[in-house]
Write a protein that holds these residues in place. Structure first.
Motif, short mmCIF file in Angstrom:
data_model
loop_
_atom_site.label_atom_id
_atom_site.label_comp_id
_atom_site.label_asym_id
_atom_site.label_seq_id
_atom_site.Cartn_x
_atom_site.Cartn_y
_atom_site.Cartn_z
N LYS A 1 39.20 -28.28 -15.44
CA LYS A 1 39.50 -27.23 -14.48
C LYS A 1 40.57 -26.26 -14.98
CE LYS A 1 38.11 -29.28 -10.09
NZ LYS A 1 38.55 -29.71 -8.74
N GLY A 2 41.34 -26.71 -15.96
CA GLY A 2 42.37 -25.85 -16.52
C GLY A 2 41.85 -24.92 -17.60
N VAL A 3 40.54 -24.78 -17.73
CA VAL A 3 39.94 -23.94 -18.76
C VAL A 3 40.41 -22.49 -18.60
CG1 VAL A 3 37.90 -23.47 -17.33
CG2 VAL A 3 37.74 -23.27 -19.81
N ARG A 4 40.58 -21.81 -19.72
CA ARG A 4 40.99 -20.41 -19.68
C ARG A 4 39.87 -19.55 -19.09
NH1 ARG A 4 41.89 -17.43 -23.93
NH2 ARG A 4 40.35 -18.52 -25.22
N PRO A 5 40.20 -18.50 -18.35
CA PRO A 5 39.17 -17.66 -17.72
C PRO A 5 38.11 -17.18 -18.69
CG PRO A 5 41.32 -17.09 -16.84
CD PRO A 5 41.57 -18.08 -17.94
N ASP A 6 38.51 -16.72 -19.88
CA ASP A 6 37.53 -16.23 -20.85
C ASP A 6 36.58 -17.33 -21.29
OD1 ASP A 6 38.64 -13.74 -20.71
OD2 ASP A 6 39.70 -13.84 -22.63
N GLN B 1 37.95 -28.04 -2.52
CA GLN B 1 39.15 -27.24 -2.32
C GLN B 1 38.79 -25.76 -2.31
OE1 GLN B 1 42.67 -28.40 -4.60
NE2 GLN B 1 41.61 -30.26 -5.26
N GLU B 2 38.96 -25.15 -1.17
CA GLU B 2 38.59 -23.75 -1.00
C GLU B 2 39.37 -22.84 -1.94
OE1 GLU B 2 38.15 -20.41 2.57
OE2 GLU B 2 38.74 -22.48 3.03
N LEU B 3 40.63 -23.18 -2.18
CA LEU B 3 41.47 -22.35 -3.06
C LEU B 3 40.93 -22.36 -4.50
CD1 LEU B 3 43.98 -20.58 -3.15
CD2 LEU B 3 45.34 -22.62 -3.65
N VAL B 4 40.46 -23.53 -4.95
CA VAL B 4 39.88 -23.63 -6.29
C VAL B 4 38.63 -22.76 -6.39
CG1 VAL B 4 38.72 -25.17 -7.92
CG2 VAL B 4 40.79 -25.93 -6.75
N ARG B 5 37.78 -22.84 -5.37
CA ARG B 5 36.57 -22.02 -5.38
C ARG B 5 36.91 -20.53 -5.40
NH1 ARG B 5 35.02 -25.24 -0.89
NH2 ARG B 5 34.82 -23.37 0.38
N MET C 1 36.88 -15.37 -8.15
CA MET C 1 37.55 -14.13 -8.55
C MET C 1 37.34 -13.85 -10.03
SD MET C 1 41.55 -13.07 -7.99
CE MET C 1 42.14 -14.42 -9.02
N VAL C 2 37.45 -14.91 -10.85
CA VAL C 2 37.27 -14.75 -12.30
C VAL C 2 35.82 -14.37 -12.62
CG1 VAL C 2 37.20 -16.00 -14.50
CG2 VAL C 2 39.14 -16.31 -12.95
N LEU C 3 34.88 -15.10 -12.06
CA LEU C 3 33.47 -14.91 -12.41
C LEU C 3 32.90 -13.61 -11.86
CD1 LEU C 3 32.41 -18.61 -11.85
CD2 LEU C 3 32.62 -17.46 -14.06
N ASP C 4 33.29 -13.25 -10.65
CA ASP C 4 32.76 -12.02 -10.05
C ASP C 4 33.34 -10.76 -10.71
OD1 ASP C 4 30.86 -12.85 -8.23
OD2 ASP C 4 32.32 -13.21 -6.63
N SER C 5 34.33 -10.95 -11.56
CA SER C 5 34.90 -9.79 -12.26
C SER C 5 33.97 -9.30 -13.37
CB SER C 5 36.27 -10.14 -12.85
OG SER C 5 36.14 -11.06 -13.93
N CYS C 6 32.93 -10.08 -13.69
CA CYS C 6 31.98 -9.74 -14.75
C CYS C 6 30.71 -9.16 -14.14
CB CYS C 6 31.64 -10.98 -15.57
SG CYS C 6 33.07 -11.77 -16.32
N ASP D 1 27.77 -9.19 -15.26
CA ASP D 1 26.56 -9.99 -15.47
C ASP D 1 26.61 -11.33 -14.76
OD1 ASP D 1 28.62 -10.85 -17.17
OD2 ASP D 1 27.20 -11.66 -18.64
N LEU D 2 27.65 -11.58 -13.97
CA LEU D 2 27.78 -12.83 -13.22
C LEU D 2 27.98 -12.52 -11.75
CD1 LEU D 2 30.24 -14.76 -15.58
CD2 LEU D 2 27.74 -14.76 -15.65
N ASN D 3 27.37 -13.34 -10.88
CA ASN D 3 27.48 -13.09 -9.45
C ASN D 3 27.51 -14.42 -8.70
OD1 ASN D 3 27.42 -11.93 -6.90
ND2 ASN D 3 25.23 -11.55 -6.92
N VAL D 4 28.62 -14.71 -8.04
CA VAL D 4 28.73 -15.91 -7.21
C VAL D 4 27.98 -15.65 -5.91
CG1 VAL D 4 30.28 -17.49 -5.99
CG2 VAL D 4 30.94 -16.57 -8.23
N VAL D 5 26.85 -16.32 -5.73
CA VAL D 5 26.01 -16.08 -4.56
C VAL D 5 26.16 -17.15 -3.49
CG1 VAL D 5 24.30 -14.81 -5.90
CG2 VAL D 5 24.03 -17.28 -5.60
#
Length: 222
Positions: free
Chosen positions: A107-112, A13-17, A22-27, A29-33
């Motif tokens: 999948k319902g895990v909190r962003p933090d 599901q593209e929307l899930v990705r 969006m959450v991970l790239d906000s940090c 020290d993390l980079n979705v490559v």
């Protein structure tokens, strides 16, 4: 400054990705490559892109997350995989852990919590959704094969452990964090980490998740 952790998101599901990215790239020290829509695409991408941690959906077309995890870990031994699932009672999650995943999250895990899970796995530890640990163990039971033989093998492994190491293993099996174990035993977290390092070495376990399964097989967790 250390390089950012390189992540790949695998979900049909593209929307899930997009949401996870969006959450991970906000940090910093993390980079979705990289991203992939199924296991086949994920394996092909891993062959040409440097990735540290994969967030892997379980149910996907063509090649599911279980087999994709097994092949990915076999080809890239340093790779860490976190399985993501909608259902915490999904038996395929336990199969994925057996295939070499470093843990699982709903999948319902909190962003933090998602961010911290990625950092934890990258450090070499493992992540199991704490609310679901006991459900995981119950779901694992039918997948363990001959209960007597696995229990006997686990008991043999326990004979190599000190009483304190067996105690720590039991607490790991209950899903306790290092901080919680340290509080229970009235020792430092550094001491707990040392015990867990000894447990991994003596039992031949790949990570904390396999210690949980071992504790269940040995009867330390009921």
């Amino acid at each position: 400054m250390n390089d950012p952790v390189r992540l790949m998101l695998v979900d049909d599901q593209e929307l899930v990705r997009a949401g996870f990215a969006m959450v991970l790239d906000s940090c910093d020290d993390l980079n979705v490559v990289a991203q992939a829509g199924d296991g086949e695409e994920a394996l092909a991408t891993l062959g040409r892109t440097g990735v540290d941690v994969v967030l892997m959906d379980v149910r996907m077309p063509r090649l599911d997350g279980i087999e994709a995890t097994r092949r990915a870990v076999a080809r890239h031994p340093d790779l860490r995989v976190i399985v993501l699932t909608t259902f915490d009672l999904d038996e395929s999650v336990t199969a994925a852990i057996g295939a070499g995943a470093s843990g699982f999250l709903l999948k319902g895990v909190r962003p933090d919590d998602l961010i911290e899970a990625v950092r934890t796995v990258h450090r070499g530890d493992s992540v199991i959704d704490p609310v679901s640990t006991r459900r995981l163990l119950r779901a694992t039971a039918p997948l363990l094969g001959d209960q007597r033989s696995t229990a006997a093998a686990a008991t043999t492994v326990l004979e190599e452990l000190t009483p304190r190491e067996r105690e720590v293993l039991g607490l790991v099996g209950e899903g306790r964090s290092n901080a919680e174990i340290a509080a229970d035993l009235v020792v430092s977290e550094a001491t707990v980490k040392t015990h867990i390092g000894h447990l991994l070495a003596k039992t031949g376990s790949r990570d904390r998740v396999q210690l949980v399964v071992l504790a269940f097989r040995a009867g330390l967790v009921s």
